[in-house]
Design a protein around this motif. Structure first.
Motif: not given
Length: 65
Positions: A11-21, A23-27, A36-45
């Motif tokens: 939960k804490q990291l997701s806020g930091k991830l959204q600050e950096k990226w 375009k990533l949605t809450d979903d 990590r694999e899913y996250l990398a895929g979403k960054l690619q997309e």
């Protein structure tokens, strides 16, 4: 950071991830939940980058935690 620790602090990291990226949605982050694999895929997309670049960016982000 190891995966167990990431999942425990997601939960804490997701806020930091959204600050950096922004375009990533809450979903996206809810589904990723430390995967990590899913996250990398979403960054690619969302950002149109190669898998290697997405993984590199995630590693860099992880170093600064």
């Amino acid at each position: 950071m190891n995966e167990d620790k990431i999942k425990g602090q997601w939960k804490q990291l997701s806020g930091k991830l959204q600050e950096k990226w922004g375009k990533l949605t809450d979903d996206d982050l809810k589904i990723a939940e430390g995967n990590r694999e899913y996250l990398a895929g979403k960054l690619q997309e969302r950002y149109g980058i190669a898998k290697e670049e997405a993984e590199k960016q995630i590693k860099e982000f992880d170093k600064h935690l």
